[in-house]
Design a protein around this motif. Structure first.
Motif, PDB file in Angstrom:
ATOM      1  N   PRO A   1       0.843  -1.208   0.000  1.00  0.00           N
ATOM      2  CA  PRO A   1       0.000   0.000   0.000  1.00  0.00           C
ATOM      3  C   PRO A   1       0.876   1.255   0.000  1.00  0.00           C
ATOM      4  O   PRO A   1       2.025   1.225   0.461  1.00  0.00           O
ATOM      5  CB  PRO A   1      -0.810  -0.117   1.293  1.00  0.00           C
ATOM      6  CG  PRO A   1      -0.020  -1.026   2.158  1.00  0.00           C
ATOM      7  CD  PRO A   1       0.705  -1.968   1.244  1.00  0.00           C
ATOM      8  N   TYR A   2       0.314   2.373  -0.491  1.00  0.00           N
ATOM      9  CA  TYR A   2       1.086   3.607  -0.659  1.00  0.00           C
ATOM     10  C   TYR A   2       1.816   4.005   0.624  1.00  0.00           C
ATOM     11  O   TYR A   2       3.004   4.310   0.610  1.00  0.00           O
ATOM     12  CB  TYR A   2       0.147   4.735  -1.098  1.00  0.00           C
ATOM     13  CG  TYR A   2       0.815   6.085  -1.235  1.00  0.00           C
ATOM     14  CD1 TYR A   2       1.579   6.379  -2.355  1.00  0.00           C
ATOM     15  CD2 TYR A   2       0.681   7.045  -0.240  1.00  0.00           C
ATOM     16  CE1 TYR A   2       2.200   7.601  -2.481  1.00  0.00           C
ATOM     17  CE2 TYR A   2       1.296   8.271  -0.353  1.00  0.00           C
ATOM     18  CZ  TYR A   2       2.054   8.559  -1.481  1.00  0.00           C
ATOM     19  OH  TYR A   2       2.673   9.759  -1.599  1.00  0.00           O
ATOM     20  N   GLU A   3       1.104   3.927   1.746  1.00  0.00           N
ATOM     21  CA  GLU A   3       1.692   4.416   3.002  1.00  0.00           C
ATOM     22  C   GLU A   3       2.870   3.564   3.466  1.00  0.00           C
ATOM     23  O   GLU A   3       3.655   3.995   4.285  1.00  0.00           O
ATOM     24  CB  GLU A   3       0.638   4.452   4.119  1.00  0.00           C
ATOM     25  CG  GLU A   3      -0.481   5.429   3.905  1.00  0.00           C
ATOM     26  CD  GLU A   3      -1.559   4.862   3.001  1.00  0.00           C
ATOM     27  OE1 GLU A   3      -2.427   5.631   2.594  1.00  0.00           O
ATOM     28  OE2 GLU A   3      -1.520   3.640   2.686  1.00  0.00           O
ATOM     29  N   ALA A   4       2.949   2.342   2.962  1.00  0.00           N
ATOM     30  CA  ALA A   4       3.985   1.437   3.449  1.00  0.00           C
ATOM     31  C   ALA A   4       5.219   1.405   2.557  1.00  0.00           C
ATOM     32  O   ALA A   4       6.227   0.810   2.908  1.00  0.00           O
ATOM     33  CB  ALA A   4       3.415   0.023   3.575  1.00  0.00           C
ATOM     34  N   ARG A   5       5.139   2.061   1.410  1.00  0.00           N
ATOM     35  CA  ARG A   5       6.280   2.009   0.491  1.00  0.00           C
ATOM     36  C   ARG A   5       7.444   2.839   1.017  1.00  0.00           C
ATOM     37  O   ARG A   5       7.258   3.788   1.766  1.00  0.00           O
ATOM     38  CB  ARG A   5       5.861   2.530  -0.885  1.00  0.00           C
ATOM     39  CG  ARG A   5       4.812   1.645  -1.536  1.00  0.00           C
ATOM     40  CD  ARG A   5       4.365   2.247  -2.834  1.00  0.00           C
ATOM     41  NE  ARG A   5       3.130   1.604  -3.283  1.00  0.00           N
ATOM     42  CZ  ARG A   5       2.384   2.067  -4.281  1.00  0.00           C
ATOM     43  NH1 ARG A   5       2.750   3.162  -4.916  1.00  0.00           N
ATOM     44  NH2 ARG A   5       1.292   1.435  -4.617  1.00  0.00           N
ATOM     45  N   ASP A   6       8.639   2.487   0.540  1.00  0.00           N
ATOM     46  CA  ASP A   6       9.847   3.179   1.005  1.00  0.00           C
ATOM     47  C   ASP A   6       9.900   4.606   0.471  1.00  0.00           C
ATOM     48  O   ASP A   6       9.372   4.914  -0.593  1.00  0.00           O
ATOM     49  CB  ASP A   6      11.095   2.441   0.498  1.00  0.00           C
ATOM     50  CG  ASP A   6      11.204   1.058   1.124  1.00  0.00           C
ATOM     51  OD1 ASP A   6      10.520   0.828   2.146  1.00  0.00           O
ATOM     52  OD2 ASP A   6      11.951   0.222   0.576  1.00  0.00           O
ATOM     53  N   HIS A   7      10.589   5.462   1.250  1.00  0.00           N
ATOM     54  CA  HIS A   7      10.880   6.804   0.756  1.00  0.00           C
ATOM     55  C   HIS A   7      12.141   6.755  -0.078  1.00  0.00           C
ATOM     56  O   HIS A   7      13.103   6.087   0.294  1.00  0.00           O
ATOM     57  CB  HIS A   7      11.141   7.775   1.924  1.00  0.00           C
ATOM     58  CG  HIS A   7       9.936   8.007   2.787  1.00  0.00           C
ATOM     59  ND1 HIS A   7       8.691   8.196   2.287  1.00  0.00           N
ATOM     60  CD2 HIS A   7       9.826   8.111   4.134  1.00  0.00           C
ATOM     61  CE1 HIS A   7       7.848   8.398   3.285  1.00  0.00           C
ATOM     62  NE2 HIS A   7       8.506   8.333   4.422  1.00  0.00           N
ATOM     63  N   ALA A   8      12.130   7.510  -1.192  1.00  0.00           N
ATOM     64  CA  ALA A   8      13.326   7.563  -2.035  1.00  0.00           C
ATOM     65  C   ALA A   8      14.105   8.842  -1.750  1.00  0.00           C
ATOM     66  O   ALA A   8      13.546   9.936  -1.826  1.00  0.00           O
ATOM     67  CB  ALA A   8      12.911   7.515  -3.507  1.00  0.00           C
ATOM     68  N   TRP A   9      15.366   8.704  -1.378  1.00  0.00           N
ATOM     69  CA  TRP A   9      16.223   9.853  -1.098  1.00  0.00           C
ATOM     70  C   TRP A   9      17.316   9.959  -2.159  1.00  0.00           C
ATOM     71  O   TRP A   9      17.826   8.945  -2.631  1.00  0.00           O
ATOM     72  CB  TRP A   9      16.957   9.667   0.233  1.00  0.00           C
ATOM     73  CG  TRP A   9      16.259  10.046   1.490  1.00  0.00           C
ATOM     74  CD1 TRP A   9      15.625   9.208   2.338  1.00  0.00           C
ATOM     75  CD2 TRP A   9      16.220  11.343   2.083  1.00  0.00           C
ATOM     76  NE1 TRP A   9      15.163   9.892   3.424  1.00  0.00           N
ATOM     77  CE2 TRP A   9      15.520  11.214   3.300  1.00  0.00           C
ATOM     78  CE3 TRP A   9      16.695  12.611   1.700  1.00  0.00           C
ATOM     79  CZ2 TRP A   9      15.289  12.284   4.143  1.00  0.00           C
ATOM     80  CZ3 TRP A   9      16.462  13.667   2.543  1.00  0.00           C
ATOM     81  CH2 TRP A   9      15.754  13.511   3.743  1.00  0.00           C
ATOM     82  N   PHE A  10      17.680  11.163  -2.460  1.00  0.00           N
ATOM     83  CA  PHE A  10      18.977  11.371  -3.099  1.00  0.00           C
ATOM     84  C   PHE A  10      19.475  12.759  -2.722  1.00  0.00           C
ATOM     85  O   PHE A  10      18.729  13.737  -2.824  1.00  0.00           O
ATOM     86  CB  PHE A  10      18.899  11.249  -4.631  1.00  0.00           C
ATOM     87  CG  PHE A  10      20.256  11.173  -5.274  1.00  0.00           C
ATOM     88  CD1 PHE A  10      20.902   9.949  -5.407  1.00  0.00           C
ATOM     89  CD2 PHE A  10      20.917  12.320  -5.708  1.00  0.00           C
ATOM     90  CE1 PHE A  10      22.171   9.869  -5.979  1.00  0.00           C
ATOM     91  CE2 PHE A  10      22.184  12.243  -6.282  1.00  0.00           C
ATOM     92  CZ  PHE A  10      22.810  11.010  -6.407  1.00  0.00           C
ATOM     93  N   VAL A  11      20.704  12.800  -2.239  1.00  0.00           N
ATOM     94  CA  VAL A  11      21.326  14.092  -1.960  1.00  0.00           C
ATOM     95  C   VAL A  11      22.582  14.161  -2.805  1.00  0.00           C
ATOM     96  O   VAL A  11      23.460  13.302  -2.680  1.00  0.00           O
ATOM     97  CB  VAL A  11      21.677  14.262  -0.472  1.00  0.00           C
ATOM     98  CG1 VAL A  11      22.092  15.694  -0.197  1.00  0.00           C
ATOM     99  CG2 VAL A  11      20.510  13.854   0.405  1.00  0.00           C
ATOM    100  N   GLY A  12      22.602  15.156  -3.678  1.00  0.00           N
ATOM    101  CA  GLY A  12      23.746  15.211  -4.574  1.00  0.00           C
ATOM    102  C   GLY A  12      24.261  16.634  -4.740  1.00  0.00           C
ATOM    103  O   GLY A  12      23.607  17.597  -4.331  1.00  0.00           O
ATOM    104  N   TYR A  13      25.450  16.736  -5.309  1.00  0.00           N
ATOM    105  CA  TYR A  13      25.985  18.067  -5.576  1.00  0.00           C
ATOM    106  C   TYR A  13      26.857  18.024  -6.820  1.00  0.00           C
ATOM    107  O   TYR A  13      27.299  16.951  -7.251  1.00  0.00           O
ATOM    108  CB  TYR A  13      26.742  18.635  -4.373  1.00  0.00           C
ATOM    109  CG  TYR A  13      27.889  17.791  -3.887  1.00  0.00           C
ATOM    110  CD1 TYR A  13      29.162  17.942  -4.446  1.00  0.00           C
ATOM    111  CD2 TYR A  13      27.722  16.865  -2.866  1.00  0.00           C
ATOM    112  CE1 TYR A  13      30.224  17.175  -3.986  1.00  0.00           C
ATOM    113  CE2 TYR A  13      28.763  16.105  -2.400  1.00  0.00           C
ATOM    114  CZ  TYR A  13      30.033  16.261  -2.963  1.00  0.00           C
ATOM    115  OH  TYR A  13      31.081  15.509  -2.520  1.00  0.00           O
ATOM    116  N   ALA A  14      27.112  19.186  -7.364  1.00  0.00           N
ATOM    117  CA  ALA A  14      27.938  19.275  -8.560  1.00  0.00           C
ATOM    118  C   ALA A  14      28.505  20.703  -8.652  1.00  0.00           C
ATOM    119  O   ALA A  14      27.904  21.627  -8.106  1.00  0.00           O
ATOM    120  CB  ALA A  14      27.096  18.953  -9.804  1.00  0.00           C
ATOM    121  N   PRO A  15      29.587  20.947  -9.308  1.00  0.00           N
ATOM    122  CA  PRO A  15      30.506  19.911  -9.793  1.00  0.00           C
ATOM    123  C   PRO A  15      31.203  19.215  -8.622  1.00  0.00           C
ATOM    124  O   PRO A  15      31.434  19.856  -7.598  1.00  0.00           O
ATOM    125  CB  PRO A  15      31.529  20.697 -10.629  1.00  0.00           C
ATOM    126  CG  PRO A  15      30.912  22.046 -10.834  1.00  0.00           C
ATOM    127  CD  PRO A  15      30.007  22.291  -9.687  1.00  0.00           C
TER     128      PRO A  15
END
Lengths: 609, 387
Positions: free
Chosen positions: A539-553
C-alpha cells in the motif's frame, strides 16, 4: 389661581434643572461623547513589500482587491444572521464560514465575507446600497492582495498572507496590529514580516451619522513595506516542480559556498492565493485529508528516516575518530548476524570485501553495520549534530523541525530503556529512530561538499531600500567549522562522486554529461518488513521513501540538492533523476543576467517616448 | 388674584373705550405690544434655529424659506383673527368644532400617510394637519360649554361627562391616525380647563382614580408597540443605542455638549453631522441647547414662561366667563406644548410627536400657535370693551 402659578413655575423649574444637570454638570462627559462619535480613524494599509527571486524576478507582488465587508451593527439583532445568509447565497460564498466569523467576531468589527470580487459584483453591491439607503450593512473596501506568478510554485517557502489571528495578536511582536489586518504566515512572509509589512497610514476624519467622511482632520503617511531579494532561483523551482510532478516530497537546493537556498519546494504544492479569501470547510478538509499532505511544509518540517544518505555521517564519525581508515575492509555476505539477529544487507548475495569507497558506492549495509558498531552511537550522534542533523540548522524562516538523532541518554530519557547495540546498527544506516528533514540533509551534504563548513541556510539574500540597493547585505552565516582531516573528507567526497560515476554505482541516474555529479542514494524503510516485497505490491503508506542528496561539480561544488520522494521506492531510481534535473537546469541558467539589468533599458526607452 | 389683577395702564387705553361701539375699533389701543414683541422674539429665534437645523441637510434647505414665507402669511391672517371679536368665536364654537371633527374623520379616510401615520389632509398642493387645528376648536367648544353651564359649588363628575364626550371625539379620531402625542395633549387641555372651572374635591379624586385605572387598559389595548417602546426607552435610553433609544441618546449628547454657552450659531456638530434626526421638527430644542447652551435655553424658556404667565393673567382678568375659560384653555395649549416638547428632548417624558411652538417646522402648527397668541391678545384687548 396661585395653584396654577405654582404648577407652571414647577414645570419650568424642572426643565431648567434638567438642563443645568445635562449642560453644566454632565456637559463635559456628553461633549466627549459627541466628539468621540464624530471622529473615525481610518487605517490605510501599507503596500506590502515585493518578493523577488535571486535574479529580480517577481515571486510575490500586490494588486488591489475589492473586499466585501459586513457591518452587523447596522441591522437589528434579529436580522443579522438572515441578511448574512441571503448575501452569502447571492455572492456564492460559504454561509457557515461567514456565520462562524459573525459569531466569533467582535460585535463592532466588520466581517470580511468575500475577498476580491469582480467589477460586476462591485457594481451590483453599490447599486443595492444606494437603493437601500444609508444603513446598508455591506461595504466594499479596497485592500491589496498578493499575486504570485502562476508558473512558480513557491507557496511553502514564501508563506502566505492572511488576516491576523488571535494567537498572534496576543504576542508582543504584533502589538501594533488590529483584528482584520493582513499578516504574513509561515515562510518568508512571516520570517520577514517586520520588513515586508511597512507602516500603516492613518486618516483621522470627521464623519457624519451615516459614517461618511466629511473632512480630513489629520493624515499620517504610512510607509510601504521593504522589498526582499531572495536567494531562491525561480528556474530551479520550476525545474524541481516539473521533476517532482505527481509525487509527494520535498526538494532543497543550497549553494554550499555560502548557504544560500536556491530552491525549496514541498510537493504537492497549493495555490499560494488559496488563503486570500475565506475557504470553505470542504476544501479545507479535503486538503487536510489528502494523503500527500499538500499543506505540510515537507522540506522544513517533514521528518523522515534518512536511510543510506546517513551513511556518510557514520563514515565521517569513524574516520575522524580514528576508528577506521578509508582502506579498512569488511566482508559482506548479505547479512551480519549480530546479537542473535540477522541484520540484512540490501544485496542478498552480499558485496564481498568492501572498503569505504565500495561501501558508499554500492551502499553496502553490512559494511556500515560493522562501522557503526565499532564507532558507537554517541560518536555518530555527535558527528550528526556537528553536521546539522538533530539540531536546528538556523534557517531564516520560522518553523524548522530539528529531526532526531538518538543517543543512549535520549533513549533512557524518553523510552526509559537501555540502548541495545543493535540500535546502533540500525542508526548507523539511517534507520531506527533517526529522523531528518530534507533541509538538514542538504545542509549536511553542503558541509561535506565544501570540505567542512556548516552554513546556516539563507532564503533571503537582502532587504532592499527604496532605491533598489541592499539595505543590509547579509554575510553568509557560518554555524560551525568542522576541520575534517583532508584525507578523510577527500575519501568521502571521492566515494560520493563514485556513487554517481562508478560502474554499478547506486546513483548513476544522476550522472550528467558535462559536469561531474556526486551524491548518495537512500531508500528509507517506512515499515519494518519481514520479507522482501516489491514496492508496487505494498500500500502507498507502506512504500519506502526515495532519497537522493547530490551536488555538482564534484570537484568544486556550487549546488547541493536534497530530494525526498515519499513512498516512491528506491532512491537511486526515483530521486536521483530529480536531482539531475535540478542540477542540469542550474548549469543551463547559471550565467543568466539579473532581470533588472535586462529590463531597465527597455523601460527607459519606453519612458522617453 | 391680586398678583394677576390687571390695572388700566395708560390714559390712552381708557380713551380707546370711546371707540368701542363698533367691532374692532376699541381693541386697537389695547393691543399688548410687549407680548407681541415676546412672540416676535420667539418667532425670530425659532426661524434662526430652523435655519441652522436645515442648512446643510440635503433636500431640507428649502424648508427654511417655506417657513419664513408662511410666518409672513400667517402674520397677515392674524390681523383678522385679532379684529374679529372673540364672542364671534364663542357663538361659532360648536360649528367650528363640528367642521374640524369632520376634517379629522376625513383625514383618517383620505389622509396622506407619512411614516405610517395619516395626519395630513391635502387640498391640491396645500396640506395641513386638522389635528393641530383641533386643539383650538376643542378649547373653544369646551369654553363655550362651560361658559353656558356655570356651577357655583364646582362641577361634579356627572357634569363633566358631556365635555368629556366633546373631548373624546377629536381625541379618539387622532388616536386612530395614530398620533399619541396630540391625543394626550387634547386630554391635558381638557384636564386643565376642568381644573380651571373648578371641580368638586370628591369628583377630582374620583377622576384621578379612574384615570389611573385606565392606564393599564391604554397600555395593553390602545398603545401601539412603538409607542410602548418609546415609553420604555424613557427609563433606559442606552438599552438599544441604535434602535429606539437612538433619538433620545443623540438628543442628550446634543443638549449636554452645548454646555453653558453653546457651540455657537450654525456650529452644532450633532445637528450638522446629522447624528440628530428630526431637528427641524420635534427635536429642534436640542439645536437651541447645542448651539446656545444653557444660557440660550434659559432665555427661550424665560420667554415662554412670560407668555404663559401673561396668558394666565389674561384668563384671570377677562371680563366674561367664555373669555376667561378660552384664554386659560389657549394658554394651556402653549404650556403643554413647551413642557412636553422640552421634557421629551431632555428625556423626562416619552418621545411623542409634540412640536415646540414657534420653533418647529410645520405650516399648520405655525398657524395654530400664532392663532393661540392672537386670540389671547384678542381676549386681553377686549377686557374693557363693553358693548
Amino acid at each position: 389661581m396661585t395653584g396654577f402659578l405654582i404648577a407652571i413655575i414647577i414645570g419650568f423649574v424642572v426643565l431648567l434643572s434638567r438642563l443645568w444637570y445635562l449642560q453644566v454638570i454632565q456637559g463635559d462627559a456628553l461633549e466627549a461623547k459627541s466628539v468621540r462619535q464624530q471622529i473615525r480613524e481610518i487605517r490605510i494599509p501599507a503596500a506590502r513589500g515585493i518578493i523577488y527571486d535571486r535574479r529580480h524576478r517577481i515571486l510575490a507582488e500586490n494588486r488591489p482587491s475589492y473586499n466585501v465587508f459586513y457591518h452587523p451593527e447596522m441591522l437589528p439583532a434579529d436580522e443579522r444572521v438572515p441578511f448574512l445568509q441571503a448575501m452569502c447565497e447571492e455572492l456564492g460564498v460559504d454561509f457557515e464560514v461567514a456565520r462562524r466569523r459573525l459569531e466569533t467576531g467582535h460585535n463592532r468589527q466588520p466581517i470580511k465575507i468575500k475577498a476580491d470580487i469582480d467589477r460586476a459584483e462591485v457594481a451590483r453591491i453599490k447599486t443595492q446600497a444606494m437603493a437601500y439607503g444609508p444603513k446598508y450593512p455591506l461595504d466594499i473596501e479596497v485592500e491589496t492582495t498578493r499575486v504570485y506568478p502562476p508558473d512558480v510554485v513557491a507557496g511553502h517557502v514564501l508563506g502566505y498572507t492572511d488576516e491576523i489571528d488571535q494567537d498572534r495578536l496576543d504576542l508582543p511582536r504584533y502589538a501594533d496590529y488590529r483584528p482584520g489586518d493582513l499578516v504574513g504566515k509561515t515562510g518568508v512572509e512571516e520570517g520577514y514580516e517586520e520588513y515586508l509589512a511597512g507602516v500603516y497610514g492613518r486618516h483621522r476624519v470627521e464623519v457624519n451619522a451615516r459614517g461618511a467622511a466629511i473632512r480630513e482632520l489629520e493624515v499620517e503617511k504610512g510607509l510601504p513595506g521593504r522589498d526582499l531579494v531572495l536567494n531562491i532561483d525561480a528556474d530551479l523551482m520550476k525545474a524541481a516542480a516539473e521533476a517532482m510532478e505527481g509525487r509527494a516530497g520535498a526538494i532543497v537546493a543550497i549553494d554550499p559556498r555560502n548557504g544560500a537556498v536556491r530552491a525549496a519546494l514541498s510537493t504537492p504544492g497549493f495555490a499560494p492565493d488559496l488563503f486570500s479569501s475565506p475557504i470553505s470547510r470542504e476544501t479545507w478538509q479535503g486538503l487536510l485529508n489528502d494523503p500527500k499532505k499538500p499543506l505540510a511544509n515537507k522540506f522544513l518540517r517533514g521528518m523522515y528516516p534518512p536511510g543510506s544518505t546517513f551513511k556518510v555521517v557514520t563514515a565521517l564519525a569513524a574516520l575522524e575518530n580514528g576508528v577506521m581508515t578509508p582502506w579498512d575492509v569488511a566482508y559482506c555476505q548479505g547479512w551480519w548476524k549480530f546479537g542473535g539477529r540477522r541484520f540484512r544487507c540490501h544485496n542478498e548475495k552480499g558485496h564481498g570485501f568492501v572498503n569505504l569507497q565500495y561501501g558508499i558506492v554500492h551502499s553496502c549495509d553490512v559494511y556500515f553495520y560493522r562501522m557503526a558498531y565499532q564507532v558507537g552511537i554517541d560518536t555518530i550522534a555527535e558527528m550528526a549534530n556537528r553536521l546539522g542533523l538533530g539540531v536546528p540548522v538556523g534557517i531564516d524562516i520560522v518553523g524548522e523541525k530539528t529531526g532526531l538523532v538518538p543517543t543512549r541518554a535520549w533513549k533512557k530519557r524518553v523510552h526509559n530503556v537501555e540502548w541495545y547495540p543493535g540500535d546502533t546498527l540500525s542508526a548507523g544506516i539511517g534507520q531506527g529512530s533517526v529522523l531528518t528533514t530534507p533541509l538538514q540533509m542538504a545542509v549536511a551534504y553542503a558541509a561535506i561538499a565544501n570540505g567542512g563548513t556548516v552554513f546556516a541556510p539563507r532564503v533571503v539574500n537582502y532587504v532592499e531600500d527604496p532605491y533598489g540597493e541592499p539595505l543590509q547585505m547579509q554575510d553568509p552565516v557560518v554555524m560551525r567549522q568542522l576541520n575534517f582531516k583532508e584525507r578523510n573528507i577527500r575519501a568521502v567526497q571521492d566515494a560520493l562522486a563514485g556513487v554517481v560515476n562508478d560502474w554499478g554505482g547506486t546513483g548513476k541516474r544522476a550522472k550528467m554529461k558535462k559536469v561531474r555529479v556526486a551524491g548518495k542514494t537512500g531508500t528509507a524503510q517506512v515499515r519494518n518488513m519481514k520479507a522482501r516485497t516489491h514496492w508496487s505490491l505494498l500500500p502507498y503508506e507502506a512504500r519506502d521513501h526515495a532519497w537522493f542528496v547530490g551536488y555538482a561539480p564534484a570537484e568544486d561544488p556550487e549546488l547541493v540538492v536534497s530530494v525526498i520522494a515519499e513512498h516512491s521506492g528506491h532512491g537511486g531510481v526515483y530521486a536521483a533523476p530529480v536531482v539531475k534535473a535540478v542540477l542540469e537546469r542550474y548549469f543551463e541558467t547559471r550565467d543568466m543576467p539579473d532581470a533588472r539589468d535586462v529590463d531597465e533599458p527597455a523601460t527607459t526607452v519606453a519612458a522617453a517616448h | 388674584m391680586g398678583l394677576l389683577a390687571a390695572k388700566p395702564r395708560s390714559p390712552y387705553r381708557l380713551a380707546g373705550q370711546a371707540y368701542s361701539a363698533r367691532v374692532g375699533r376699541g381693541v386697537r389701543g389695547r393691543f399688548d405690544f410687549a407680548i407681541a414683541a415676546v412672540v416676535a422674539i420667539l418667532v425670530g429665534m425659532g426661524l434662526m434655529t430652523l435655519y441652522s437645523a436645515v442648512m446643510g441637510l440635503p433636500g431640507k434647505e428649502a424648508l427654511f424659506a417655506t417657513q419664513l414665507r408662511w410666518v409672513a402669511v400667517c402674520a397677515a391672517m392674524m390681523f383678522f383673527v385679532y379684529l374679529i371679536d372673540y364672542h364671534v368665536y364663542s357663538a361659532a364654537a360648536y360649528s367650528i368644532f363640528a367642521v374640524n371633527a369632520l376634517l379629522l374623520a376625513l383625514t383618517l379616510l383620505v389622509g396622506q400617510e407619512v411614516k405610517g401615520a395619516s395626519r395630513w389632509l391635502g387640498i391640491g398642493s396645500f396640506t395641513f394637519q386638522p389635528s393641530e387645528l383641533s386643539k383650538i376648536t376643542l378649547v373653544l367648544a369646551l369654553a363655550h360649554y362651560f361658559a353656558n353651564t356655570p356651577r357655583v359649588s364646582g362641577y361634579r363628575l356627572v357634569d363633566l361627562l358631556p365635555p368629556l364626550g366633546i373631548t373624546l371625539v377629536p381625541t379618539v379620531l387622532i388616536l386612530l391616525e395614530p398620533d399619541l402625542g396630540t391625543a394626550v395633549l387634547h386630554l391635558a387641555i381638557f384636564a386643565a380647563i376642568c381644573l380651571f372651572v373648578g371641580v368638586r374635591k370628591k369628583s377630582l379624586v374620583g377622576a384621578f382614580v379612574s384615570g389611573v385605572l385606565a392606564l393599564p387598559v391604554l397600555w395593553f389595548f390602545v398603545f401601539h408597540d412603538y409607542q410602548r417602546a418609546r415609553i420604555l426607552t424613557l427609563f433606559n435610553p442606552e438599552a438599544d443605542p441604535l434602535g429606539t433609544g437612538y433619538h433620545i441618546r443623540q438628543s442628550l449628547i446634543a443638549v449636554g455638549s452645548g454646555k453653558m454657552f453653546g457651540k455657537g450659531f450654525l456650529d452644532g456638530s450633532q445637528t450638522k453631522l446629522q447624528f440628530l434626526p428630526e431637528t427641524h421638527t420635534d427635536f429642534i430644542f436640542s439645536v437651541v441647547a447645542e448651539e446656545w447652551g444653557f444660557l440660550g435655553c434659559l432665555i427661550v424658556l424665560a420667554l415662554f414662561f412670560t407668555l404663559v404667565i401673561w396668558g394666565v393673567n389674561v384668563a384671570a382678568s377677562s371680563k366674561d366667563r367664555f373669555g376667561s375659560i378660552a384664554a386659560f384653555g389657549l394658554v394651556s395649549i402653549l404650556f403643554w406644548h413647551v413642557i412636553i416638547n422640552v421634557g421629551m428632548v431632555l428625556n423626562l417624558l416619552p418621545v411623542v410627536g409634540v412640536i415646540l411652538p414657534f420653533f418647529s417646522y410645520g405650516r399648520t402648527s405655525v398657524f395654530v400657535m400664532l392663532c393661540v397668541v392672537t386670540m389671547l391678545l384678542n381676549i386681553n384687548g377686549r377686557r374693557y370693551v363693553f358693548e
